[in-house]
Enzyme design. Structure first.
Site, PDB file in Angstrom:
ATOM      1  N   ARG A   1       0.825  -1.225   0.000  1.00 24.54           N
ATOM      2  CA  ARG A   1       0.000   0.000   0.000  1.00 24.54           C
ATOM      3  C   ARG A   1       0.860   1.277   0.000  1.00 24.54           C
ATOM      4  O   ARG A   1       0.464   2.287   0.589  1.00 24.54           O
ATOM      5  CB  ARG A   1      -0.952   0.034   1.204  1.00 24.54           C
ATOM      6  CG  ARG A   1      -2.027  -1.019   1.168  1.00 24.54           C
ATOM      7  CD  ARG A   1      -3.167  -0.600   0.260  1.00 24.54           C
ATOM      8  NE  ARG A   1      -4.105  -1.688   0.078  1.00 24.54           N
ATOM      9  CZ  ARG A   1      -5.267  -1.787   0.701  1.00 24.54           C
ATOM     10  NH1 ARG A   1      -5.650  -0.874   1.540  1.00 24.54           N
ATOM     11  NH2 ARG A   1      -6.052  -2.807   0.465  1.00 24.54           N
TER      12      ARG A   1
ATOM     13  N   ARG B   1      -7.049  11.307  -5.821  1.00 28.59           N
ATOM     14  CA  ARG B   1      -8.293  10.557  -5.639  1.00 28.59           C
ATOM     15  C   ARG B   1      -9.492  11.506  -5.629  1.00 28.59           C
ATOM     16  O   ARG B   1     -10.528  11.216  -6.237  1.00 28.59           O
ATOM     17  CB  ARG B   1      -8.220   9.772  -4.341  1.00 28.59           C
ATOM     18  CG  ARG B   1      -9.402   8.860  -4.101  1.00 28.59           C
ATOM     19  CD  ARG B   1      -9.170   8.155  -2.773  1.00 28.59           C
ATOM     20  NE  ARG B   1     -10.215   7.213  -2.445  1.00 28.59           N
ATOM     21  CZ  ARG B   1     -11.353   7.552  -1.864  1.00 28.59           C
ATOM     22  NH1 ARG B   1     -11.602   8.821  -1.605  1.00 28.59           N
ATOM     23  NH2 ARG B   1     -12.240   6.628  -1.567  1.00 28.59           N
TER      24      ARG B   1
HETATM   25  O1  CP3 Z   1      -0.063  -1.683  -2.540  1.00 27.46           O
HETATM   26  C1  CP3 Z   1      -0.304  -0.756  -3.338  1.00 27.46           C
HETATM   27  O2  CP3 Z   1       0.075   0.431  -3.175  1.00 27.46           O
HETATM   28  C2  CP3 Z   1      -1.024  -1.102  -4.635  1.00 27.46           C
HETATM   29  C3  CP3 Z   1      -2.450  -0.981  -4.643  1.00 27.46           C
HETATM   30  C4  CP3 Z   1      -3.322  -1.929  -3.847  1.00 27.46           C
HETATM   31  C5  CP3 Z   1      -4.572  -1.530  -3.329  1.00 27.46           C
HETATM   32  N1  CP3 Z   1      -5.201  -2.636  -2.825  1.00 27.46           N
HETATM   33  C6  CP3 Z   1      -5.089  -0.161  -3.378  1.00 27.46           C
HETATM   34  C7  CP3 Z   1      -6.193   0.223  -2.479  1.00 27.46           C
HETATM   35  C8  CP3 Z   1      -3.180  -3.303  -3.576  1.00 27.46           C
HETATM   36  C9  CP3 Z   1      -2.006  -4.237  -3.860  1.00 27.46           C
HETATM   37  C10 CP3 Z   1      -4.387  -3.735  -2.932  1.00 27.46           C
HETATM   38  C11 CP3 Z   1      -4.641  -5.134  -2.531  1.00 27.46           C
HETATM   39  C12 CP3 Z   1      -5.827  -5.442  -1.736  1.00 27.46           C
HETATM   40  N2  CP3 Z   1      -7.085  -4.898  -1.829  1.00 27.46           N
HETATM   41  C13 CP3 Z   1      -5.886  -6.488  -0.763  1.00 27.46           C
HETATM   42  C14 CP3 Z   1      -4.754  -7.433  -0.416  1.00 27.46           C
HETATM   43  C15 CP3 Z   1      -3.716  -6.801   0.438  1.00 27.46           C
HETATM   44  C16 CP3 Z   1      -4.168  -6.531   1.841  1.00 27.46           C
HETATM   45  O3  CP3 Z   1      -4.183  -5.334   2.200  1.00 27.46           O
HETATM   46  O4  CP3 Z   1      -4.454  -7.464   2.558  1.00 27.46           O
HETATM   47  C17 CP3 Z   1      -7.198  -6.501  -0.242  1.00 27.46           C
HETATM   48  C18 CP3 Z   1      -7.722  -7.421   0.841  1.00 27.46           C
HETATM   49  C19 CP3 Z   1      -7.945  -5.506  -0.931  1.00 27.46           C
HETATM   50  C20 CP3 Z   1      -9.383  -5.185  -0.776  1.00 27.46           C
HETATM   51  C21 CP3 Z   1      -9.609  -3.797  -0.354  1.00 27.46           C
HETATM   52  N3  CP3 Z   1      -9.373  -2.680  -1.138  1.00 27.46           N
HETATM   53  C22 CP3 Z   1     -10.112  -3.351   0.884  1.00 27.46           C
HETATM   54  C23 CP3 Z   1     -10.488  -4.267   2.034  1.00 27.46           C
HETATM   55  C24 CP3 Z   1     -10.178  -1.958   0.825  1.00 27.46           C
HETATM   56  C25 CP3 Z   1     -10.775  -1.037   1.849  1.00 27.46           C
HETATM   57  C26 CP3 Z   1      -9.970  -0.961   3.078  1.00 27.46           C
HETATM   58  C27 CP3 Z   1      -8.818  -0.036   2.888  1.00 27.46           C
HETATM   59  O5  CP3 Z   1      -7.685  -0.394   3.180  1.00 27.46           O
HETATM   60  O6  CP3 Z   1      -9.113   1.090   2.463  1.00 27.46           O
HETATM   61  C28 CP3 Z   1      -9.660  -1.542  -0.427  1.00 27.46           C
HETATM   62  C29 CP3 Z   1      -9.498  -0.160  -0.922  1.00 27.46           C
HETATM   63  C30 CP3 Z   1      -8.151   0.248  -1.389  1.00 27.46           C
HETATM   64  N4  CP3 Z   1      -7.330  -0.492  -2.192  1.00 27.46           N
HETATM   65  C31 CP3 Z   1      -7.520   1.505  -1.144  1.00 27.46           C
HETATM   66  C32 CP3 Z   1      -6.302   1.493  -1.821  1.00 27.46           C
HETATM   67  C33 CP3 Z   1      -5.287   2.610  -1.914  1.00 27.46           C
HETATM   68  C34 CP3 Z   1      -8.140   2.658  -0.373  1.00 27.46           C
HETATM   69  C35 CP3 Z   1      -9.154   3.265  -1.238  1.00 27.46           C
HETATM   70  C36 CP3 Z   1      -9.329   4.723  -0.982  1.00 27.46           C
HETATM   71  O7  CP3 Z   1      -8.582   5.519  -1.552  1.00 27.46           O
HETATM   72  O8  CP3 Z   1     -10.262   5.022  -0.233  1.00 27.46           O
END
Ligand code: CP3
Length: 362
Positions: free
Chosen positions: A35, A48
């Site tokens: 992330r 965003r």
């Molecule tokens: O790592 C990086 O910088 C690359 C981008 C990336 C995102 N999600 C961007 C994101 C990657 C590799 C992921 C993987 C992801 N997404 C996983 C596996 C890794 C982990 O964290 O366990 C999972 C389970 C998800 C599903 C997901 N996406 C959730 C549960 C959420 C909401 C919770 C949260 O952390 O915000 C997201 C949203 C998300 N994915 C955001 C980002 C930057 C936040 C969105 C926003 O800007 O509001």
């Protein structure tokens, strides 16, 4: 330069991540952060806001490229990761992904029955997920060899957890319920997802991804035997499928909370394992030997400590792995939105500084 030539070049920022995955000597320990493009960065929040939604960011290659590059401008990170999400696959399967502010992902049409599962089919990633492939191609052009690009997917089990309507706060009980009540339907779903993940990651590889990471965020919530049957079995199928393609890329498997399974995970033939912060790099290394590289595993909460304490924890993490190649520094899970961006610099710079010594001792 192709990836073989890149690996053979002297170790530096452009290749030390790929060399560490191949367990080759490096000038210092490579570091990237799960992330790393995310809400802790004000420039990410601004992009965003301009995009209007997280999904628009993912679906607009120019914006996905911009946010992928943002952390690399601030920090000496050794890899870029494609900006996207693991839930693009269920979205492409028609489940209708959206993000509820402060609540995380939701689907308009989660899977509710065995009939819903049996309506699903394979997708063509260059069609339904073309925006991801376009982002990969654009990011590679923009990186221009600065650092390698990581592509990624969710694991079948973790995708199924979300697709079955579960929420993390419910412990994804819907997925477990289906596994226990309708094991054959669950296996049909997981087998289909494994094929889709192979197609998806093979397409990312063809588009230019130089390493592939599989996030099995919820695998570790399963009982021991169920992890092997419902998660690991499909991870192994994916590794097999991706090793059979032309010019395969190194694969990192990350099952959060699955310390009990590290040796079995290494047996899949993957190149690296990601460890969460509760694991010991030293014990894991003793267990897997020279089969795989290890990625991890500083506690994400350590970034709330004062800089001196944080530097100490970085040094302890490097010392836990010990001398010799095969370590990719990372957190044990993603960086959280509350972290001060200055703390990332402390981590990245101290990994490189202390890592020089660990690698000289090899
Ligand atoms: O790592 C990086 O910088 C690359 C981008 C990336 C995102 N999600 C961007 C994101 C990657 C590799 C992921 C993987 C992801 N997404 C996983 C596996 C890794 C982990 O964290 O366990 C999972 C389970 C998800 C599903 C997901 N996406 C959730 C549960 C959420 C909401 C919770 C949260 O952390 O915000 C997201 C949203 C998300 N994915 C955001 C980002 C930057 C936040 C969105 C926003 O800007 O509001």
């Amino acid at each position: 330069m192709n990836d073989q030539q890149l690996l053979a070049a002297p170790s530096g920022r452009h290749n030390r991540y790929l060399r560490a995955l191949a367990r080759m000597p490096v000038d210092t320990t490579p570091v990237w952060i799960m992330r790393q493009a995310g809400r802790y960065l004000p420039e990410y929040r601004a992009t965003r806001a301009q995009a209007g939604s997280f999904m628009t960011l993912c679906q607009t290659p120019e914006l996905a490229t911009e946010v992928t590059m943002q952390p690399l401008r601030r920090y000496e990170l050794d890899a870029a990761i494609l900006f996207s999400d693991i839930l693009t696959i269920p979205d492409a399967l028609g489940l209708g992904l959206h993000f509820v502010e402060g609540e995380g992902p939701r689907f308009e049409s989660p899977l509710r029955s065995v009939a819903d599962i049996d309506r699903l089919g394979r997708i063509d990633p260059e069609q339904q997920l073309r925006y991801v492939m376009d982002a990969v191609r654009m990011i590679r052009r923009e990186l221009n060899g600065l650092v390698p690009l990581i592509g990624f997917s969710g694991s079948p089990w973790t995708l199924a957890c979300y697709m079955l309507g579960g929420r993390s706060d419910s412990g994804f009980t819907e997925a477990r319920q289906l596994a226990w009540n309708e094991p054959e339907a669950m296996h049909r779903l997981l087998a289909l997802l494994a094929q889709i993940v192979v197609d998806y990651l093979a397409a990312q590889r063809a588009a230019g991804a130089q390493s592939l990471m599989i996030f099995d965020t919820w695998g570790g919530t399963l009982p021991y035997a169920d992890y092997r049957e419902y998660s690991l079995r499909y991870l192994a199928q994916i590794v097999d499928g991706l090793q059979a393609i032309d010019d395969p890329a190194p694969i990192t498997l990350f099952s959060k909370g699955a310390q009990a399974h590290l040796s079995a995970m290494a047996d899949t033939g993957c190149q690296a394992l990601g460890l969460d912060w509760t694991a010991s790099l030293k014990s894991a290394r003793a267990l897997v030997g020279d089969r795989v590289a290890l990625q991890g595993n500083l506690d994400p909460a350590a970034l709330r400590a004062n800089p001196e304490a944080l530097r100490n924890m970085v040094a302890l993490t490097l010392a836990d792995y010990g001398p010799g190649p095969g370590h990719v520094f990372n957190l044990g899970h993603g960086i959280t939105p509350d972290i001060d961006p200055a703390q990332m610099k402390v981590v990245v710079d101290s990994v490189h500084r202390f890592g020089q010594q660990t690698n000289l001792l090899a």
